[in-house]
Enzyme design. Structure first.
Site, PDB file in Angstrom:
ATOM      1  N   HIS A  31      21.207 -18.589 101.950  1.00 38.30           N
ATOM      2  CA  HIS A  31      22.352 -18.664 101.042  1.00 38.30           C
ATOM      3  C   HIS A  31      23.638 -18.196 101.720  1.00 38.30           C
ATOM      4  O   HIS A  31      24.177 -17.130 101.378  1.00 38.30           O
ATOM      5  CB  HIS A  31      22.071 -17.821  99.796  1.00 38.30           C
ATOM      6  CG  HIS A  31      20.929 -18.331  98.969  1.00 38.30           C
ATOM      7  ND1 HIS A  31      19.619 -18.081  99.296  1.00 38.30           N
ATOM      8  CD2 HIS A  31      20.907 -19.095  97.842  1.00 38.30           C
ATOM      9  CE1 HIS A  31      18.824 -18.659  98.400  1.00 38.30           C
ATOM     10  NE2 HIS A  31      19.576 -19.281  97.517  1.00 38.30           N
ATOM     11  N   SER A  34      26.802 -18.013  99.050  1.00 33.90           N
ATOM     12  CA  SER A  34      26.785 -16.835  98.175  1.00 33.90           C
ATOM     13  C   SER A  34      27.095 -15.570  98.969  1.00 33.90           C
ATOM     14  O   SER A  34      27.660 -14.613  98.431  1.00 33.90           O
ATOM     15  CB  SER A  34      25.425 -16.704  97.498  1.00 33.90           C
ATOM     16  OG  SER A  34      25.139 -17.832  96.703  1.00 33.90           O
ATOM     17  N   GLY A 117      16.336 -10.243  93.657  1.00 37.24           N
ATOM     18  CA  GLY A 117      16.219 -11.690  93.816  1.00 37.24           C
ATOM     19  C   GLY A 117      15.793 -12.351  92.527  1.00 37.24           C
ATOM     20  O   GLY A 117      16.182 -13.483  92.241  1.00 37.24           O
ATOM     21  N   ASP A 149      28.045 -13.516  89.112  1.00 40.23           N
ATOM     22  CA  ASP A 149      28.488 -13.892  87.776  1.00 40.23           C
ATOM     23  C   ASP A 149      27.423 -14.687  87.039  1.00 40.23           C
ATOM     24  O   ASP A 149      27.239 -14.546  85.831  1.00 40.23           O
ATOM     25  CB  ASP A 149      29.801 -14.674  87.829  1.00 40.23           C
ATOM     26  CG  ASP A 149      29.773 -15.853  88.794  1.00 40.23           C
ATOM     27  OD1 ASP A 149      28.847 -15.938  89.616  1.00 40.23           O
ATOM     28  OD2 ASP A 149      30.705 -16.684  88.740  1.00 40.23           O
ATOM     29  N   LEU A 181      30.598 -20.510  90.757  1.00 40.28           N
ATOM     30  CA  LEU A 181      29.575 -21.551  90.847  1.00 40.28           C
ATOM     31  C   LEU A 181      28.169 -20.964  90.800  1.00 40.28           C
ATOM     32  O   LEU A 181      27.858 -19.999  91.491  1.00 40.28           O
ATOM     33  CB  LEU A 181      29.749 -22.346  92.137  1.00 40.28           C
ATOM     34  CG  LEU A 181      31.044 -23.164  92.226  1.00 40.28           C
ATOM     35  CD1 LEU A 181      31.200 -23.757  93.619  1.00 40.28           C
ATOM     36  CD2 LEU A 181      31.069 -24.256  91.167  1.00 40.28           C
ATOM     37  N   LYS A 241      33.007 -19.175  96.215  1.00 38.60           N
ATOM     38  CA  LYS A 241      31.735 -19.434  96.893  1.00 38.60           C
ATOM     39  C   LYS A 241      32.008 -20.202  98.183  1.00 38.60           C
ATOM     40  O   LYS A 241      32.781 -21.167  98.200  1.00 38.60           O
ATOM     41  CB  LYS A 241      30.804 -20.227  95.975  1.00 38.60           C
ATOM     42  CG  LYS A 241      29.344 -20.162  96.363  1.00 38.60           C
ATOM     43  CD  LYS A 241      28.465 -20.626  95.210  1.00 38.60           C
ATOM     44  CE  LYS A 241      26.996 -20.418  95.511  1.00 38.60           C
ATOM     45  NZ  LYS A 241      26.156 -20.698  94.332  1.00 38.60           N
ATOM     46  N   ARG A 314      -3.205   8.076  72.105  1.00 37.61           N
ATOM     47  CA  ARG A 314      -1.736   8.088  72.238  1.00 37.61           C
ATOM     48  C   ARG A 314      -1.199   9.514  72.085  1.00 37.61           C
ATOM     49  O   ARG A 314      -0.251   9.911  72.756  1.00 37.61           O
ATOM     50  CB  ARG A 314      -1.094   7.150  71.219  1.00 37.61           C
ATOM     51  CG  ARG A 314      -1.350   7.534  69.771  1.00 37.61           C
ATOM     52  CD  ARG A 314      -0.707   6.543  68.795  1.00 37.61           C
ATOM     53  NE  ARG A 314      -1.085   6.842  67.424  1.00 37.61           N
ATOM     54  CZ  ARG A 314      -0.215   6.985  66.425  1.00 37.61           C
ATOM     55  NH1 ARG A 314       1.085   6.882  66.644  1.00 37.61           N
ATOM     56  NH2 ARG A 314      -0.625   7.228  65.195  1.00 37.61           N
ATOM     57  N   SER A 341       5.756   7.658  68.033  1.00 38.52           N
ATOM     58  CA  SER A 341       4.484   6.936  67.955  1.00 38.52           C
ATOM     59  C   SER A 341       3.678   7.068  69.238  1.00 38.52           C
ATOM     60  O   SER A 341       2.450   7.136  69.201  1.00 38.52           O
ATOM     61  CB  SER A 341       4.729   5.447  67.666  1.00 38.52           C
ATOM     62  OG  SER A 341       5.244   5.267  66.369  1.00 38.52           O
ATOM     63  N   GLU A 362      13.256  -2.606  76.480  1.00 42.56           N
ATOM     64  CA  GLU A 362      12.117  -2.332  77.368  1.00 42.56           C
ATOM     65  C   GLU A 362      12.347  -2.822  78.797  1.00 42.56           C
ATOM     66  O   GLU A 362      11.867  -2.196  79.749  1.00 42.56           O
ATOM     67  CB  GLU A 362      10.850  -2.980  76.810  1.00 42.56           C
ATOM     68  CG  GLU A 362      10.341  -2.351  75.513  1.00 42.56           C
ATOM     69  CD  GLU A 362      11.018  -2.896  74.274  1.00 42.56           C
ATOM     70  OE1 GLU A 362      10.725  -2.384  73.171  1.00 42.56           O
ATOM     71  OE2 GLU A 362      11.862  -3.820  74.381  1.00 42.56           O
TER      72      GLU A 362
END
Length: 622
Positions: A31, A34, A117, A149, A181, A241, A314, A341, A362
């Protein structure tokens, strides 16, 4: 700021552009475009802003840098080449099978903390590192992450942004390379930099808009970020770019493609001076190395349950984690607004400085915990309902690629949670965590074994999953019972070697059903043994085989699990015994359909994993 500094950094950016082009031409992939858009940003960070050690890139006192837009790694490799850590010969091995200079960065390299990545995760990692820097290490190192972006469309970015602002992480700088881009077309906001700035402001950041190719403006922005207190900073950089590459700059359809080597000549002509000897600022000294002492971390007291006491696993998790926090200040408990919980609330009550509330996010919880564990600063434990870890599956997957040291406890497993219904029932979690490379998967059945599983997990370097349940069930083991990773327990055994019998294997609630079935089978004159696996991965193949062989001819095993068939206990056991010469048959009892709300015992019976169904299966088998 000195004119020569600006010129030198500008030259470095162009040398780094050339290196990125050269290495992607050598690998015939990668790349470069980039990378080119981020050249001035990365050069300014490495040679005008960050404090680090070339000799010891992961020094605990160094500023942290996470390349969230991991596909642009050629510019990062070029920066370390410019700094003197990598040679040109090494960078030219990009993407070769025998090279650690991989197509996206991984911690196989000593200057990478986390693999990136899979886009949208860098800010979460950075937030975890910054949290530790501010609240655990209480140190002055800073954390920088460079996002694209395009990846800012990922919801995980905004989970991380909310977390960063909530905890006032003024040691964190998020830089967005707004090059307009994406891979297949323009990103949704194009070059609307102010919209990006407004979004970050709305999430509680201090936003700065700059020309991402203007070194002086970047230096000024980084200086301004250091003056901001009680909020993180976002620097929104308008870039192009393929910047500096003729006929490629700001053109579509160049993502992930090498460019013509001739482009180097024009870029070379823009370099005004010789490469200087960089005077990189020293690492900070207000943080020290420490040894996690893995292998010797102990709870402040052993389990104290009496046989027959009813306790949910738990709840035992929360008790054990608090005992670990008593003795090990590196234990850090993360939760996603389920602490009352999962019982991680017990850590909050006794050691509030060792608890991190992540709210209902999460994905970010897992990323932040992975970041918090980097450079051995903490031992992070994450807890939520096991079902909700599935939405962080990619973060967990990337954690494995990062060789992360993180523990995850999923509660409310299976249909035994009862009336809350199928949206809350984890029936895929064992499959998810068994597939994670080098992971350890615990499935304790009672309070004593649950506490020991948590203690063992703290001492394992890597990803560990602990599956806990909602029902309060009788304690099976004495407080001094010894548990090991990959070692099962045989709780009942009336097998006599005469060829008529069955081995019942369960974990959690199904172990209790197997024990009931054993008693019924014994009354009916059918011999059986009951195994508590304790560890699903690695599985105790020896104990399973030895117990099955005690049947004599035609050994039969029945596995019972509060989980779907795919990836569960039945498949784990079948795989474990498949290479033996014992002609063992494995029969699996599992949840066969999407469940529903109802009382736990009724659900176990309705979906075929109760003692009644085990007995029927055993009789038909024997």
């Amino acid at each position: 700021m000195a004119t020569d500094q600006i010129s030198q950094i500008g030259d470095a950016a162009n040398r780094m552009r050339i290196s990125a082009i050269d290495m992607t031409c050598a690998s015939k992939s990668g790349h470069p475009t980039s990378s080119a858009s981020a050249a001035e940003i990365v050069a300014t960070l490495f040679f005008g802003e960050m404090r680090y050690s070339v000799e010891h890139p992961r020094h605990v006192g160094a500023d942290r840098f996470i390349l969230s837009k991991g596909h642009a790694c050629p510019i990062l490799y070029a920066a370390w080449e410019e700094a003197g850590l990598l040679t040109r010969e090494q960078t030219l091995t990009l993407r070769k099978i025998d090279s650690d200079i991989e197509g996206h960065p991984t911690p196989r390299l000593n200057f990478i903390d986390v693999a990136t990545g899979s886009l949208g995760q860098g800010l979460g990692y950075a937030a975890g590192m910054a949290y530790v820097g501010k609240y655990v290490d209480k140190a002055s190192y800073r954390v920088y992450t460079l996002l694209g972006d395009g990846e800012s469309s990922e919801g995980a970015v905004w989970e991380a942004a909310a977390f960063s602002a909530h905890y006032k992480l003024d040691n964190l700088v998020a830089i967005v390379d707004v090059n307009r881009l994406g891979q297949s077309e323009a990103a949704p906001l194009g070059h609307n930099i102010e919209m990006f700035a407004d979004r970050f402001r709305a999430f509680g950041f201090h936003s700065i808009v700059v020309d991402g190719h203007d070194v002086a403006a970047l230096l000024k922005a980084f200086a301004e970020a250091k003056t901001i207190k009680n909020k993180p900073t976002a620097i929104l950089c308008k870039t192009f770019k393929g910047k500096g590459i003729k006929d490629v700059e700001d053109q579509d359809n160049w993502h992930g493609k090498p460019v013509a080597a001739e482009a180097v000549k024009e870029i070379q002509a823009r370099i005004k001076g010789d490469k200087p000897k960089w005077n990189i600022p020293s690492v900070v000294t207000d943080v020290k190395e420490h040894d996690l002492k893995l292998g010797s971390i102990k709870m402040s007291s052993p389990p104290s349950y009496k046989l027959g006491d009813k306790i949910a696993t738990r709840q035992a998790y929360g008790t054990a984690l608090t005992k670990l926090a008593d003795t090990c200040k590196q234990i850090l408990a993360f939760d996603a607004d389920t602490k009352n919980s999962t019982f991680s609330i017990e850590v909050l009550k006794k050691h509030p400085e060792q608890f991190v509330e992540c709210f209902i996010a999460e994905q970010n919880m897992v990323s932040a915990a992975i970041g918090a564990g980097c450079r051995d600063r903490t031992i992070p434990f994450c807890s939520t309902f096991a079902a909700f870890f599935t939405r962080a599956a990619d973060q967990i997957r990337m954690g494995a690629i990062s060789f992360a040291n993180v523990k995850l406890c999923g509660s409310h497993a299976g249909i035994s949670i009862g009336e809350d219904g199928p949206s809350q029932m984890a029936l895929e979690d064992l499959a998810l965590f068994r597939t994670v490379p080098n992971s350890v998967v615990f499935y304790p059945s009672d309070g004593t074994s649950a506490e020991r599983a948590v203690e063992l997990a703290a001492n394992i370097r890597g990803i560990v999953f602990i599956r806990t349940g909602r029902p309060a069930l009788p304690v099976l083991y004495e407080p001094n019972e010894h548990f090991e990773v990959g070692k099962a327990k045989v709780l009942k055994n009336t097998l006599d070697g005469k060829g008529k019998g069955v081995v019942l294997i369960g974990s959690g609630v199904t172990l209790y059903e197997a024990l009931k079935a054993h008693d019924e089978l014994n009354s009916a004159g059918i011999k059986s043994a009951v195994i508590d696996l304790f560890t699903i991965k690695p599985i105790d193949t020896n104990t399973i085989l030895e117990t099955a062989r005690a049947i004599g001819e035609n050994p039969q095993i029945i596995t019972i699990e509060d989980h779907y068939q795919a990836g569960g206990i039945g498949e784990a056991v079948a795989s474990a015994v498949s290479s033996s010469n014992d002609k063992i048959r494995v029969h699996s009892i599992f949840v066969k359909d999407v469940p529903r709300s109802g009382p736990p015992d009724a659900l176990l019976d309705m979906f075929g994993i109760s003692a009644k169904h085990i007995v029927a299966k055993a009789k038909s088998t024997v």
